[in-house]
Every structure is written in structure tokens, then in C-alpha cells.
Design a protein around this motif. Structure first.
Motif, PDB file in Angstrom:
ATOM      1  N   GLY A  95       0.798  -1.217   0.000  1.00 40.13           N
ATOM      2  CA  GLY A  95       0.000   0.000   0.000  1.00 40.13           C
ATOM      3  C   GLY A  95       0.826   1.260   0.000  1.00 40.13           C
ATOM      4  O   GLY A  95       1.783   1.403  -0.719  1.00 40.13           O
ATOM      5  N   ARG A  96       0.441   2.208   0.809  1.00 41.28           N
ATOM      6  CA  ARG A  96       1.179   3.470   0.888  1.00 41.28           C
ATOM      7  C   ARG A  96       1.740   3.691   2.270  1.00 41.28           C
ATOM      8  O   ARG A  96       2.110   4.774   2.619  1.00 41.28           O
ATOM      9  CB  ARG A  96       0.259   4.644   0.563  1.00 41.28           C
ATOM     10  CG  ARG A  96      -0.494   4.510  -0.727  1.00 41.28           C
ATOM     11  CD  ARG A  96       0.426   4.486  -1.921  1.00 41.28           C
ATOM     12  NE  ARG A  96      -0.330   4.602  -3.160  1.00 41.28           N
ATOM     13  CZ  ARG A  96      -0.660   3.567  -3.907  1.00 41.28           C
ATOM     14  NH1 ARG A  96      -0.324   2.346  -3.529  1.00 41.28           N
ATOM     15  NH2 ARG A  96      -1.345   3.743  -5.019  1.00 41.28           N
TER      16      ARG A  96
ATOM     17  N   SER B  28      -4.156  18.800  -1.734  1.00 43.78           N
ATOM     18  CA  SER B  28      -4.901  17.847  -2.563  1.00 43.78           C
ATOM     19  C   SER B  28      -4.269  16.464  -2.589  1.00 43.78           C
ATOM     20  O   SER B  28      -4.371  15.748  -3.595  1.00 43.78           O
ATOM     21  CB  SER B  28      -5.020  18.379  -4.004  1.00 43.78           C
ATOM     22  OG  SER B  28      -5.656  19.640  -4.025  1.00 43.78           O
ATOM     23  N   HIS B  29      -3.621  16.071  -1.500  1.00 48.55           N
ATOM     24  CA  HIS B  29      -3.060  14.725  -1.420  1.00 48.55           C
ATOM     25  C   HIS B  29      -4.177  13.726  -1.164  1.00 48.55           C
ATOM     26  O   HIS B  29      -5.117  13.993  -0.416  1.00 48.55           O
ATOM     27  CB  HIS B  29      -2.027  14.631  -0.293  1.00 48.55           C
ATOM     28  CG  HIS B  29      -0.737  15.305  -0.632  1.00 48.55           C
ATOM     29  ND1 HIS B  29       0.216  15.580   0.322  1.00 48.55           N
ATOM     30  CD2 HIS B  29      -0.230  15.752  -1.804  1.00 48.55           C
ATOM     31  CE1 HIS B  29       1.259  16.157  -0.250  1.00 48.55           C
ATOM     32  NE2 HIS B  29       1.002  16.277  -1.548  1.00 48.55           N
ATOM     33  N   ASN B  30      -4.040  12.539  -1.744  1.00 47.28           N
ATOM     34  CA  ASN B  30      -5.044  11.512  -1.523  1.00 47.28           C
ATOM     35  C   ASN B  30      -4.829  10.778  -0.197  1.00 47.28           C
ATOM     36  O   ASN B  30      -5.784  10.336   0.432  1.00 47.28           O
ATOM     37  CB  ASN B  30      -5.011  10.481  -2.656  1.00 47.28           C
ATOM     38  CG  ASN B  30      -5.560  11.060  -3.951  1.00 47.28           C
ATOM     39  OD1 ASN B  30      -6.428  11.925  -3.927  1.00 47.28           O
ATOM     40  ND2 ASN B  30      -5.060  10.588  -5.071  1.00 47.28           N
ATOM     41  N   TYR B  31      -3.592  10.617   0.222  1.00 48.10           N
ATOM     42  CA  TYR B  31      -3.287   9.767   1.358  1.00 48.10           C
ATOM     43  C   TYR B  31      -2.995  10.591   2.606  1.00 48.10           C
ATOM     44  O   TYR B  31      -2.260  11.579   2.548  1.00 48.10           O
ATOM     45  CB  TYR B  31      -2.087   8.872   1.029  1.00 48.10           C
ATOM     46  CG  TYR B  31      -2.318   8.083  -0.226  1.00 48.10           C
ATOM     47  CD1 TYR B  31      -1.807   8.502  -1.447  1.00 48.10           C
ATOM     48  CD2 TYR B  31      -3.096   6.933  -0.203  1.00 48.10           C
ATOM     49  CE1 TYR B  31      -2.062   7.804  -2.609  1.00 48.10           C
ATOM     50  CE2 TYR B  31      -3.362   6.234  -1.360  1.00 48.10           C
ATOM     51  CZ  TYR B  31      -2.844   6.674  -2.556  1.00 48.10           C
ATOM     52  OH  TYR B  31      -3.119   5.976  -3.706  1.00 48.10           O
ATOM     53  N   GLY B  97       2.186   9.413  -6.058  1.00 51.68           N
ATOM     54  CA  GLY B  97       3.567   9.256  -6.485  1.00 51.68           C
ATOM     55  C   GLY B  97       3.707   8.280  -7.629  1.00 51.68           C
ATOM     56  O   GLY B  97       2.774   7.577  -8.003  1.00 51.68           O
ATOM     57  N   LEU B  98       4.889   8.207  -8.202  1.00 46.27           N
ATOM     58  CA  LEU B  98       5.170   7.308  -9.313  1.00 46.27           C
ATOM     59  C   LEU B  98       5.192   5.879  -8.792  1.00 46.27           C
ATOM     60  O   LEU B  98       6.010   5.527  -7.941  1.00 46.27           O
ATOM     61  CB  LEU B  98       6.510   7.669  -9.941  1.00 46.27           C
ATOM     62  CG  LEU B  98       6.923   6.839 -11.157  1.00 46.27           C
ATOM     63  CD1 LEU B  98       5.928   7.075 -12.296  1.00 46.27           C
ATOM     64  CD2 LEU B  98       8.325   7.235 -11.598  1.00 46.27           C
ATOM     65  N   GLY B  99       4.277   5.072  -9.277  1.00 48.13           N
ATOM     66  CA  GLY B  99       4.212   3.689  -8.811  1.00 48.13           C
ATOM     67  C   GLY B  99       3.718   3.554  -7.395  1.00 48.13           C
ATOM     68  O   GLY B  99       3.798   2.482  -6.799  1.00 48.13           O
ATOM     69  N   GLY B 100       3.240   4.637  -6.804  1.00 55.53           N
ATOM     70  CA  GLY B 100       2.729   4.553  -5.442  1.00 55.53           C
ATOM     71  C   GLY B 100       3.726   4.948  -4.375  1.00 55.53           C
ATOM     72  O   GLY B 100       3.420   4.886  -3.190  1.00 55.53           O
ATOM     73  N   TYR B 101       4.910   5.391  -4.760  1.00 55.60           N
ATOM     74  CA  TYR B 101       5.926   5.768  -3.773  1.00 55.60           C
ATOM     75  C   TYR B 101       6.018   7.285  -3.731  1.00 55.60           C
ATOM     76  O   TYR B 101       6.286   7.928  -4.740  1.00 55.60           O
ATOM     77  CB  TYR B 101       7.281   5.193  -4.161  1.00 55.60           C
ATOM     78  CG  TYR B 101       7.223   3.719  -4.484  1.00 55.60           C
ATOM     79  CD1 TYR B 101       7.241   3.284  -5.804  1.00 55.60           C
ATOM     80  CD2 TYR B 101       7.120   2.783  -3.473  1.00 55.60           C
ATOM     81  CE1 TYR B 101       7.175   1.937  -6.112  1.00 55.60           C
ATOM     82  CE2 TYR B 101       7.054   1.438  -3.769  1.00 55.60           C
ATOM     83  CZ  TYR B 101       7.088   1.017  -5.091  1.00 55.60           C
ATOM     84  OH  TYR B 101       7.013  -0.308  -5.384  1.00 55.60           O
ATOM     85  N   ALA B 102       5.792   7.857  -2.593  1.00 55.54           N
ATOM     86  CA  ALA B 102       5.790   9.311  -2.508  1.00 55.54           C
ATOM     87  C   ALA B 102       6.199   9.764  -1.123  1.00 55.54           C
ATOM     88  O   ALA B 102       5.918   9.096  -0.122  1.00 55.54           O
ATOM     89  CB  ALA B 102       4.412   9.864  -2.843  1.00 55.54           C
ATOM     90  N   GLU B 103       6.836  10.923  -1.090  1.00 54.29           N
ATOM     91  CA  GLU B 103       7.257  11.537   0.162  1.00 54.29           C
ATOM     92  C   GLU B 103       6.055  11.878   1.012  1.00 54.29           C
ATOM     93  O   GLU B 103       5.023  12.331   0.512  1.00 54.29           O
ATOM     94  CB  GLU B 103       8.034  12.804  -0.173  1.00 54.29           C
ATOM     95  CG  GLU B 103       8.437  13.656   1.010  1.00 54.29           C
ATOM     96  CD  GLU B 103       9.117  14.938   0.568  1.00 54.29           C
ATOM     97  OE1 GLU B 103       9.427  15.062  -0.636  1.00 54.29           O
ATOM     98  OE2 GLU B 103       9.319  15.816   1.422  1.00 54.29           O
TER      99      GLU B 103
END
Lengths: 110, 115
Positions: A95-96, B28-31, B97-103
């Protein structure tokens, strides 16, 4: 469940020296590895991240990742008093959601 | 840079009390995520959300509820607070993020004391 551990717990480094921090993880399928820095009384802030084996350098900071050894590290060249902080490593597990280590407290002495 | 705000910044309550911690992000972040930070334990994930109405359970969820009412707002609820919940609470947000990876971007934290 993924276990993320850091070493050492704390260290004191003279100004201008190299600081080296270690992080081990338990899930070999982990895909994203990051370091965050937290100054005293402040929020954690992302420093650097890496996806694949090898090395990544940004300014004075370098990450090394060795997935086979389940280990990654952060090296700070020419350490400054402003680098004194809590350093947290983090690994993505599905997931995230990042899993964070317990942190290494770094003190850089002038 | 992402803006994440938390309120209140400090809160003192008694054992058995109800507490609501609020978090708002304006990028506007989703997570969005709730963590607690205790000496010797680093940051531990309580709950997180992919979007309004969504809730995912983290690693230390016992004694906590959370609700994501809008894309911007994420609340952490302690309905019967206990002294073991005395901690520093951080909210964070990230995009896909790209592929689900984000700061992740963190708020300033809320220090909660349960007497």
C-alpha cells in the motif's frame, strides 16, 4: 510483520567528519527505502529515498542500498552542527504505509 | 511545499475522557496518516486513509478510531483515553507518487497528556 531496526541509537560526531547511519529490514520484497530527519521539537521531513540496489548521492548525503543483505545506510559527508537531529529510516510495506525505524540521534560537536 | 496543520497543538485530558485530534492538508493529497511518536519506538502508524470515507488500520490501532470526512480533513478519536496514550501525535499526507511511492509531509504534531 516488517521489522525495521536502526543502529546506533545515538552518536556524537565532530564537525567536518563523516556520519554513518544503518538500517536493517526484514521483508526482502520491500521496494522503497527512505530517510527522514527530525530536528528537536519539529516535524519529520524527508531527506532522500531509493528504490533499487546501489548508491544515490544528493549533496553531502549518500544512501547505500543492499537488498540481499536487507540493509541500507545514510552517510553525511562534512557533518555540520545543523545536522544534529533524530534520523529515521523507513521502508514501504505494501500500500502506501511506510514502516519507520526507532531512530538514531546524531549530535555534531563544533 | 505541502501544508499540513494539526489542532490542538497541546491537549491534557483525564483517564476515560474523549479526545479528538484534527488534521487538515491543503495540497490535494489523496493519502493521510496518523502516527504516534514515543521515545524508543520511533513513529508508529495508527490509521491511514486513501481518500474521503476510506480507512485503513495501521500497526497500533487499539484504542483509536479515525475518520476521513473530506480529502482535506482526517480526525483521530480517543473515546476512552488511557495514560498509555500519552504521546506526540503526527499527521502526514502524501500523493500517489510514481508507482505509489511518494514523500510524506508531516504536520507540526499534537502533544497529548492523559492524566
Amino acid at each position: 510483520q516488517q521489522k525495521v531496526q536502526q543502529s546506533p541509537e545515538s552518536l556524537i560526531v565532530p564537525e567536518g567528519a563523516m556520519t554513518s547511519l544503518n538500517c536493517t529490514f526484514s521483508d526482502s520484497a520491500s521496494q522503497y527505502f527512505a530517510w527522514y530527519r527530525q530536528h528537536s521539537g519539529k516535524a519529520p521531513k524527508a531527506l532522500m529515498s531509493i528504490f533499487s540496489n546501489g548508491e544515490k548521492e544528493e549533496g553531502r548525503f549518500t544512501i547505500h542500498l543492499n537488498k540481499a543483505s536487507l540493509h541500507f545506510s545514510l552517510h553525511i559527508r562534512d557533518s555540520q552542527p545543523s545536522d544534529s537531529a533524530l534520523y529515521l529510516c523507513a521502508v514501504r510495506q505494501g500500500g502506501r504505509a511506510l514502516i519507520f525505524g526507532t531512530g538514531t540521534t546524531v549530535s555534531v560537536s563544533p | 511545499e505541502a501544508a499540513v496543520t494539526q489542532s490542538p497543538r497541546n491537549k491534557v485530558t483525564v483517564t476515560g475522557g474523549n479526545v479528538t485530534l484534527s488534521c487538515r492538508q491543503t495540497n490535494s493529497h489523496n493519502y493521510m496518516y496518523w502516527y504516534r511518536q514515543d521515545t524508543g519506538h520511533g513513529l508508529r502508524l495508527i490509521h491511514y486513509s486513501y481518500g474521503a470515507g476510506n480507512l485503513q488500520i495501521g500497526d497500533v490501532p487499539d484504542g483509536y478510531k479515525a475518520t476521513r470526512t473530506t480529502q482535506e480533513d482526517f480526525f483521530l478519536l480517543l473515546e476512552l483515553a488511557s495514560p498509555s496514550q500519552t504521546s506526540l501525535y503526527f499527521c502526514a499526507s502524501s500523493d500517489a507518487g510514481l508507482g505509489g511511492y511518494a514523500e510524506q509531509f508531516f504536520g507540526p504534531g499534537t502533544r497529548l497528556t492523559v492524566l
